[in-house]
Structure formats: C-alpha cells, structure tokens
Design an enzyme around this catalytic site. Structure first.
Site, PDB file in Angstrom:
ATOM      1  CB  CYS A  96      -2.153   4.267   8.997  1.00 46.41           C
ATOM      2  SG  CYS A  96      -3.590   4.864   9.923  1.00 46.41           S
ATOM      3  NE  ARG A 145      -3.619   0.154   2.482  1.00 43.12           N
ATOM      4  CZ  ARG A 145      -4.331   0.542   3.543  1.00 43.12           C
ATOM      5  NH1 ARG A 145      -4.330  -0.194   4.639  1.00 43.12           N
ATOM      6  NH2 ARG A 145      -5.016   1.659   3.512  1.00 43.12           N
TER       7      ARG A 145
END
Length: 283
Positions: free
Chosen positions: A240, A183
C-alpha cells in the site's frame, strides 16, 4: 479463540475478562494527534491506546542509512516489550479496533501474527458498529499489569524491496496495491508526491473488502473478488502506501480462507524514495 474478526455483541461480553486486552488503534494520516484525542473523548471500556507511529512502527531510517518507508516494521524485541506493556500474555485474546473500517486495527492484527500470536481479532465494523448497538463508551484509562508474551514462530511472511525489484524480472509473484485508485494511478500528489505504482501491480482498494455497513464482506464474496488478482495467495504480495492498509487486504484474505500472502512492509513510500526504481502510472 478469535483469529480474524469479532462482533461488537461478542466483545461486549468480555470487557472485564482478565485474559482479554482491547486496543484502540484510531489514527488520521493527516492529523497524528486525532487518534489519541478521540480516545480521550471516549473509548470502549478497558481499552488502551495503540499509536500507529510510535507503537506499531519502527524507525524510518535503518542502521544502513536507507529510508525504510513511512511506517516500517518495529524491531521485534521492541514490539514484544510494547505488547507486554499492554498486559499481553501468551494466552491473551487481543481485540483491536479503530474508526476507519479496520485500516489501522488490521496493522496490529498482522503484527501480533508476525510475532507468532494467533489470538488476535479486529472488531468487525469498528467503533461505528459498537456505537450503533448502543454499547457504552468511557473516558477513564485502565492500564494493565505487565504481561509476559514471548516471540514464537511467525504466522506471516514478508518480502523486502530487493525481493520486489527481483520480481520485476521474473513476475513469479503478483503485487496487489491497497491504495485508492487515484493514488495507484498517480493522481494524488497531496498524499503521494511521487505518484504511481510498482510496474505490474494490481489494484485492490482496501475499502472494497467492506460491505455498505462497514463490516467485512463474507468469506465467499471476498474469495470470489480476490480470485482474478492472482493464482494463489502464497504467490501474492500485499502493499500500500506504507505497509498499513495492505494488512487490511491480508486480513480479508484470511477471512476468505486464502492464507499465505506476503506483506511488503516498506510499500510505496519506500519504493518511490529511490528514483532508480521504475514507476508506472495510469490504470
């Protein structure tokens, strides 16, 4: 007072203590009903369910009409009301757990510190550690009498998207991204339709805070592993996908004795919503 982690054996001695509140934070980003369903099947005695979407997050769109991320912080007054509904008072010991290595429980840990409540800990090893010791699970729910917790001086710090944009030019602070490496690199379009990371951000996958048994690594090892990422904790910004697993890194830092890092609550989901903000990809 437990302020970071608590073991399953210790928690088992306090299941019926009036001054302890246990919160089940199980969740699945791909199945929003999974946490509640799991809680109904079985949970720790006297635990109450905390929903990441409705209890531990606020409105995705702010009063100014701007998107704030997938899990923006709740309004403080709303959060205080939620905490009171769980029976939390100023002197209550709160314990949060999940079934995902603490990735969701750490968000509740951080939120309580955000409103100035230090007596909150995450069950080390989560539900797996509890079950591995043969400790009981129940299906009955046990609501508590309403509590009276009040907001106090925050034990945490945050930064806004504007702060992070400004830091692109100054590089005074280091952004640390808690997402998985694919990611971070921009290779997982299923979760992140706009892939990549904030330019200059470093990667520290939250699961790297855990040992093979699912419990947190010891303080010395965590301190050694975080050391190459930034000069000092107060100089670091944790982020995040949506401000949830970044709290796991913040908890790990606290375990390591490295206090003072900030949370960027909007994180990648807020950042990438504006195409004018730069995106980096790759390692």
């Amino acid at each position: 007072m437990h302020t970071t982690l608590i073991g399953a054996a210790e928690l088992s001695q306090h299941l019926t203590d009036d001054n302890w509140v246990i919160l089940d934070c199980r969740h699945d980003l791909m199945n929003p009903n999974a946490g509640r369903d799991g809680f109904a099947i079985g949970h720790i005695q006297n635990a109450q369910f905390a929903n990441i979407d409705s209890d531990l997050s606020g409105a995705k769109v702010g009063a100014d009409g701007k998107f704030r991320g997938r899990h923006p912080l709740p309004e403080r007054a709303v959060l205080i009301d939620t905490l009171r509904g769980w029976g939390i008072n100023d002197g209550t010991q709160v314990v949060a757990y999940d079934a995902h290595g603490g990735m969701f429980a750490a968000r509740l840990w951080w939120l309580l510190r955000w409103v100035g409540h230090p007596a909150v800990a995450v069950l080390d090893g989560g539900l797996a550690a509890w079950q591995s010791q043969g400790l009981p699970m129940v299906t009955a729910e046990a609501p508590r009498a309403r509590g009276a917790i009040i907001e106090r001086v925050s034990l945490t710090t945050t930064v806004s998207v504007e702060d992070v944009v400004a830091n692109l030019g100054t590089q005074v602070r280091t952004v640390v991204d808690a997402r998985a490496a694919d990611r971070y690199r921009g290779e997982n379009e299923t979760i992140d339709p706009v892939g990549g990371h904030i330019p200059g951000a470093k990667n520290r996958f939250f699961k790297d805070n855990l040992s093979a048994d699912g419990r947190f690594k010891d303080a010395a090892q965590l301190k050694e592993e975080f050391a190459p990422l930034f000069a000092s904790a107060p100089q670091a910004i944790m982020q995040c996908g949506s401000g949830v697993t970044a709290c796991h890194n913040l908890l790990a830092l606290e375990v390591a004795g490295l206090s003072g890092a900030a949370l960027y609550p909007g994180s990648w989901s807020e950042w990438c919503a504006d195409p004018a903000r730069p995106v980096a990809t790759g390692a």
